[in-house]
Scaffold this motif. Structure first.
Motif, PDB file in Angstrom:
ATOM      1  N   MET A  17      58.297  26.495  29.351  1.00 52.79           N
ATOM      2  CA  MET A  17      58.236  25.763  30.523  1.00 52.79           C
ATOM      3  C   MET A  17      57.708  25.010  31.278  1.00 52.79           C
ATOM      4  SD  MET A  17      61.142  26.618  32.935  1.00 52.79           S
ATOM      5  CE  MET A  17      61.185  25.309  33.106  1.00 52.79           C
ATOM      6  N   PHE A  19      57.186  21.809  33.434  1.00 52.12           N
ATOM      7  CA  PHE A  19      57.494  20.995  34.751  1.00 52.12           C
ATOM      8  C   PHE A  19      57.168  19.583  34.804  1.00 52.12           C
ATOM      9  CE2 PHE A  19      57.715  25.291  36.077  1.00 52.12           C
ATOM     10  CZ  PHE A  19      58.425  25.753  36.331  1.00 52.12           C
ATOM     11  N   ALA A  35      53.551  25.683  32.678  1.00 45.42           N
ATOM     12  CA  ALA A  35      53.873  26.518  33.402  1.00 45.42           C
ATOM     13  C   ALA A  35      53.787  27.792  31.857  1.00 45.42           C
ATOM     14  CB  ALA A  35      54.604  26.931  34.125  1.00 45.42           C
ATOM     15  N   GLY A  58      51.717  31.874  35.425  1.00 45.31           N
ATOM     16  CA  GLY A  58      52.553  31.896  35.049  1.00 45.31           C
ATOM     17  C   GLY A  58      54.202  32.737  34.674  1.00 45.31           C
ATOM     18  N   SER A  61      56.897  31.792  36.815  1.00 44.99           N
ATOM     19  CA  SER A  61      58.092  30.857  35.861  1.00 44.99           C
ATOM     20  C   SER A  61      57.951  31.821  34.620  1.00 44.99           C
ATOM     21  CB  SER A  61      56.748  30.222  35.113  1.00 44.99           C
ATOM     22  OG  SER A  61      56.426  29.261  36.604  1.00 44.99           O
ATOM     23  N   ARG A  64      61.826  33.850  35.936  1.00 46.27           N
ATOM     24  CA  ARG A  64      62.738  33.037  36.365  1.00 46.27           C
ATOM     25  C   ARG A  64      63.679  32.494  34.798  1.00 46.27           C
ATOM     26  NH1 ARG A  64      62.701  32.015  41.928  1.00 46.27           N
ATOM     27  NH2 ARG A  64      60.817  33.267  43.314  1.00 46.27           N
ATOM     28  N   TYR A  70      65.868  28.811  35.312  1.00 48.56           N
ATOM     29  CA  TYR A  70      65.469  27.563  34.752  1.00 48.56           C
ATOM     30  C   TYR A  70      65.569  27.512  33.545  1.00 48.56           C
ATOM     31  CZ  TYR A  70      61.838  27.900  38.282  1.00 48.56           C
ATOM     32  OH  TYR A  70      60.618  28.700  39.411  1.00 48.56           O
TER      33      TYR A  70
END
Length: 330
Positions: A17, A19, A35, A58, A61, A64, A70
């Motif tokens: 993941m 960003f 993350a 993390g 993150s 999610r 995400y």
């Protein structure tokens, strides 16, 4: 991966993941925050996997991303054997009843303009076609399950304490009879006196409804009480995954040892004799992690190979998984 013949409720393989980082007037992409970086684990029916680590590693993150709140950058997420990392739209919406989340801050996660009954019933309105009487009966059933008086149904979130608001959030998460729930630090925003009540409630609900939890927390004492197995994260990677008793009695990764050395002891004599491991330096930026092992800049047992080669996350003879070059010396 855990070596087990059972089919896991959730299987995560090489999850990433990232960003993006944009700069300038033209908003050019100049980098990315890693993350979650190549995370793998299984969670089996009825168990609780604790996911621990310091702030910013993390954990949230990962939770999610697993629930597809995400868009994942890479890797595989399988829920009951179905790949969900690349689905969207109606296909993802149909899966929502099977996986839910309990959020960290109950005040921020509840709509202040909705009554308790409306908040709990919202998932029912979205995913089920119940008449008014069945809807009210289900709301009351959920309030009973989490220990909220039915008289509270028409009150608003601001009229409740933090622990009561978290119970409302738990009731909402249970509304659609999910089998897998991500608990994202559900006790972090609560008073210490209330934390044990909420954890005991989660345990009772797990036994009553056959729930499977991913329990995200930085409170190692609470994780020890609740979890079946524990995964330790550092800078986006899982560095150790083991059974609860294994990990707490005999940690293998230097970062796990440092974390556990910071847990206070109730016995004053044991607390005095406790050997704390103080890590030097700061956590590196997830947008520019170190070459080799992510922990090499702070590890008290660092070797030359740690600074150039990333350790493999591999299984040891006792069944646990560790990502550390020190395991090659044993």
């Amino acid at each position: 991966m855990l070596d087990d013949t059972r089919v896991p409720v959730l299987r995560v393989e090489n999850l990433k993941m990232y960003f993006p980082i944009y700069k300038g007037v033209l908003r050019r992409r100049v980098g990315e925050v890693k993350a979650v970086d190549d995370v793998s684990f299984d969670i089996f029916q009825g168990e609780t996997l604790g996911l621990v680590g310091e702030s910013g590693c993390g954990k949230s993150s990962a939770g999610r991303a697993i629930l597809r709140l995400y868009e994942v950058t890479g890797g595989s997420i399988q829920l009951h054997g179905q790949e969900i990392s690349d689905i969207d739209g109606d296909s993802l919406r149909r899966l929502r009843p099977e996986m839910q989340m309990i959020f960290q801050d109950p005040q921020a996660s509840l709509n202040p303009r909705m009554t308790v009954a409306s908040i709990i019933a919202e998932p029912l309105d979205e995913h089920q076609n119940l008449d008014r009487h069945a809807r009210i009966a289900r709301v009351f059933e959920l309030m009973d399950a989490v220990g909220l008086a039915r008289d509270f149904a028409n009150r608003f979130p601001h009229e409740f304490s933090g622990g009561q608001r978290q119970r409302i959030g738990i009731a909402r998460a249970l509304a659609l009879n999910p089998k897998f729930i991500v608990c994202d630090e559900p006790i972090a925003a609560l008073d210490v006196s209330i934390q044990a009540q909420v954890v005991n409630l989660l345990e009772d609900l797990q036994d009553q409804f056959g729930l499977t939890y991913l329990f995200i927390s930085h409170d190692l004492s609470m994780v020890r009480h609740l979890a079946t197995r524990v995964a330790v994260m550092y800078l986006g990677k899982v560095v150790e995954l083991a059974g609860r008793d294994q990990l707490y009695s005999d940690p293998k990764h230097p970062y796990t040892e440092a974390l556990l050395s910071a847990v206070p002891e109730a016995d004053p004599l044991a607390e005095t004799a406790r050997n704390r491991i103080i890590l030097e330096g700061d956590v590196p930026s997830p947008s520019n992690p170190p070459q080799g092992c992510n922990f090499c800049t702070r590890c008290p047992s660092v070797m030359d190979v740690c600074k150039t080669v990333a350790p493999e996350f591999r299984q040891l003879q006792d069944g646990r998984h560790v990502a550390c070059h020190l395991m090659d010396l044993q």
